[in-house]
Design an enzyme around this catalytic site. Sequence first.
Site, PDB file in Angstrom:
ATOM      1  N   GLY A   1     -24.003  23.821  -8.982  1.00 40.55           N
ATOM      2  CA  GLY A   1     -22.924  23.500  -9.929  1.00 40.55           C
ATOM      3  C   GLY A   1     -21.660  24.306  -9.718  1.00 40.55           C
ATOM      4  O   GLY A   1     -20.777  24.314 -10.570  1.00 40.55           O
TER       5      GLY A   1
ATOM      6  N   GLY B   1     -27.553  17.558  -8.289  1.00 38.67           N
ATOM      7  CA  GLY B   1     -27.265  17.606  -9.721  1.00 38.67           C
ATOM      8  C   GLY B   1     -26.043  16.759 -10.044  1.00 38.67           C
ATOM      9  O   GLY B   1     -26.130  15.535 -10.174  1.00 38.67           O
ATOM     10  N   GLY B   2     -24.900  17.406 -10.135  1.00 45.56           N
ATOM     11  CA  GLY B   2     -23.658  16.756 -10.582  1.00 45.56           C
ATOM     12  C   GLY B   2     -23.365  15.429  -9.909  1.00 45.56           C
ATOM     13  O   GLY B   2     -23.030  14.437 -10.574  1.00 45.56           O
TER      14      GLY B   2
ATOM     15  N   ASN C   1     -31.113  15.080 -10.122  1.00 47.30           N
ATOM     16  CA  ASN C   1     -31.524  15.778 -11.347  1.00 47.30           C
ATOM     17  C   ASN C   1     -30.427  15.572 -12.386  1.00 47.30           C
ATOM     18  O   ASN C   1     -29.341  16.113 -12.256  1.00 47.30           O
ATOM     19  CB  ASN C   1     -31.704  17.270 -11.029  1.00 47.30           C
ATOM     20  CG  ASN C   1     -31.954  18.097 -12.273  1.00 47.30           C
ATOM     21  OD1 ASN C   1     -32.256  17.565 -13.336  1.00 47.30           O
ATOM     22  ND2 ASN C   1     -31.813  19.416 -12.150  1.00 47.30           N
ATOM     23  N   TRP C   2     -30.748  14.791 -13.394  1.00 46.93           N
ATOM     24  CA  TRP C   2     -29.721  14.478 -14.405  1.00 46.93           C
ATOM     25  C   TRP C   2     -29.613  15.525 -15.507  1.00 46.93           C
ATOM     26  O   TRP C   2     -28.832  15.361 -16.441  1.00 46.93           O
ATOM     27  CB  TRP C   2     -30.001  13.096 -15.022  1.00 46.93           C
ATOM     28  CG  TRP C   2     -29.694  11.971 -14.085  1.00 46.93           C
ATOM     29  CD1 TRP C   2     -29.127  12.069 -12.845  1.00 46.93           C
ATOM     30  CD2 TRP C   2     -29.933  10.574 -14.306  1.00 46.93           C
ATOM     31  NE1 TRP C   2     -28.996  10.825 -12.283  1.00 46.93           N
ATOM     32  CE2 TRP C   2     -29.486   9.894 -13.161  1.00 46.93           C
ATOM     33  CE3 TRP C   2     -30.485   9.847 -15.353  1.00 46.93           C
ATOM     34  CZ2 TRP C   2     -29.571   8.511 -13.033  1.00 46.93           C
ATOM     35  CZ3 TRP C   2     -30.573   8.471 -15.239  1.00 46.93           C
ATOM     36  CH2 TRP C   2     -30.113   7.808 -14.089  1.00 46.93           C
ATOM     37  N   LYS C   3     -30.417  16.551 -15.427  1.00 47.17           N
ATOM     38  CA  LYS C   3     -30.364  17.645 -16.412  1.00 47.17           C
ATOM     39  C   LYS C   3     -30.299  17.069 -17.834  1.00 47.17           C
ATOM     40  O   LYS C   3     -30.884  16.030 -18.104  1.00 47.17           O
ATOM     41  CB  LYS C   3     -29.176  18.554 -16.107  1.00 47.17           C
ATOM     42  CG  LYS C   3     -29.125  18.976 -14.638  1.00 47.17           C
ATOM     43  CD  LYS C   3     -28.169  20.076 -14.376  1.00 47.17           C
ATOM     44  CE  LYS C   3     -28.112  20.348 -12.882  1.00 47.17           C
ATOM     45  NZ  LYS C   3     -27.532  21.624 -12.568  1.00 47.17           N
TER      46      LYS C   3
ATOM     47  N   GLU D   1     -32.973  25.856  -3.520  1.00 49.50           N
ATOM     48  CA  GLU D   1     -31.693  25.761  -4.218  1.00 49.50           C
ATOM     49  C   GLU D   1     -31.128  27.162  -4.455  1.00 49.50           C
ATOM     50  O   GLU D   1     -31.510  27.822  -5.444  1.00 49.50           O
ATOM     51  CB  GLU D   1     -31.877  25.062  -5.564  1.00 49.50           C
ATOM     52  CG  GLU D   1     -32.433  23.667  -5.463  1.00 49.50           C
ATOM     53  CD  GLU D   1     -32.044  22.838  -6.684  1.00 49.50           C
ATOM     54  OE1 GLU D   1     -31.363  21.831  -6.511  1.00 49.50           O
ATOM     55  OE2 GLU D   1     -32.389  23.235  -7.802  1.00 49.50           O
TER      56      GLU D   1
ATOM     57  N   HIS E   1     -37.011  24.770 -11.816  1.00 49.56           N
ATOM     58  CA  HIS E   1     -35.574  24.730 -11.544  1.00 49.56           C
ATOM     59  C   HIS E   1     -34.959  26.054 -11.991  1.00 49.56           C
ATOM     60  O   HIS E   1     -35.402  26.656 -12.970  1.00 49.56           O
ATOM     61  CB  HIS E   1     -34.930  23.556 -12.303  1.00 49.56           C
ATOM     62  CG  HIS E   1     -33.511  23.316 -11.903  1.00 49.56           C
ATOM     63  ND1 HIS E   1     -32.466  24.046 -12.422  1.00 49.56           N
ATOM     64  CD2 HIS E   1     -32.973  22.450 -11.014  1.00 49.56           C
ATOM     65  CE1 HIS E   1     -31.339  23.625 -11.871  1.00 49.56           C
ATOM     66  NE2 HIS E   1     -31.617  22.658 -11.010  1.00 49.56           N
TER      67      HIS E   1
ATOM     68  N   SER F   1     -24.692  21.858  -4.966  1.00 52.53           N
ATOM     69  CA  SER F   1     -23.392  21.221  -4.706  1.00 52.53           C
ATOM     70  C   SER F   1     -23.433  20.232  -3.542  1.00 52.53           C
ATOM     71  O   SER F   1     -22.481  20.152  -2.754  1.00 52.53           O
ATOM     72  CB  SER F   1     -22.306  22.280  -4.492  1.00 52.53           C
ATOM     73  OG  SER F   1     -22.176  23.069  -5.659  1.00 52.53           O
TER      74      SER F   1
HETATM   75  C1  PEP Z   1     -29.354  21.045  -9.372  1.00 53.94           C
HETATM   76  O1  PEP Z   1     -29.158  21.048 -10.568  1.00 53.94           O
HETATM   77  O2  PEP Z   1     -30.518  21.046  -8.937  1.00 53.94           O
HETATM   78  C2  PEP Z   1     -28.209  21.056  -8.473  1.00 53.94           C
HETATM   79  C3  PEP Z   1     -28.413  21.251  -7.208  1.00 53.94           C
HETATM   80  O3  PEP Z   1     -26.971  20.886  -9.067  1.00 53.94           O
HETATM   81  P1  PEP Z   1     -25.583  20.596  -8.289  1.00 53.94           P
HETATM   82  O4  PEP Z   1     -25.852  19.537  -7.255  1.00 53.94           O
HETATM   83  O5  PEP Z   1     -24.644  20.135  -9.352  1.00 53.94           O
HETATM   84  O6  PEP Z   1     -25.167  21.890  -7.652  1.00 53.94           O
END
Ligand code: PEP
Length: 251
Positions: free
Chosen positions: A174, A235-236, A9-11, A168, A96, A214
Amino acid sequence: MRKPVIAGNWKMYKLLGEAIDTVMELKPLIINSTHCEVVVAPVFTALKSVCSRLEGSNIKIAAQNCATEQKQGAHTCEVSAEMIKDTGASHVIIGHSERRQFFSETDETVNLKTKACLESGLTAIVCVGEMLDQRESGKAETVVATQLAGALDSLTVSDMKRIIIAYEPVWAIGTGKTATPEQAQEMHAFIRRILSEKQESEVAGTVRILYGGSVKPENIKDLMTQMDIDGALVGGASLEAKSFAEIVNYK
Ligand code: PEP
């Protein structure tokens, strides 16, 4: 056997050129990764161009949201599932926690969006997860069960075969704080139990349940050893092609 899914997920990151550069770097790194499905979710403005660059590759493209409305109309700034399909994308991330927290997403809108995706022939990645205070007060399962009941309301068996659930926990997104593989497994097993109560157990056994929060190259392997974890929503660590490829190639 449930084929794992690793989704990035590149947000609201990456200009068009950056999105294209990232997928072009990613492509050769995962060309032999047939053990899982790979999905990346750029911003709307990059969908079409990224899809064109990935034609014939093993990377699928997701949008990060879609409209509740299915018909074209006077809905300024909304993008319908049909329009997303028209770009060449195949998946949509729905519900999300950032949409729920900051953009008034509710279980009802998640349900409408999920149905819109399915009607347009897209796969919905439906996100659920509890906040930290809800976990600490012992309400995590109740919260997730309520979110699921709302999101999946009146979906048929064949609809269920075309959705993916992403668990999640909001406190892990994050923050660098991952749920332990055991904590994640416990919730994934709970989700599968709910699905089997709602639908036939055959369906519950086939729905992929991804973990998100994460996820990194260092922890993906342990998470993937758990029986009910069928992949990750990242995400990140999906923003860099190399780290995302390491996650995809966890085996
Ligand atoms: C997300 O945005 O769905 C996510 C899980 O972010 P991260 O991996 O950065 O915690």
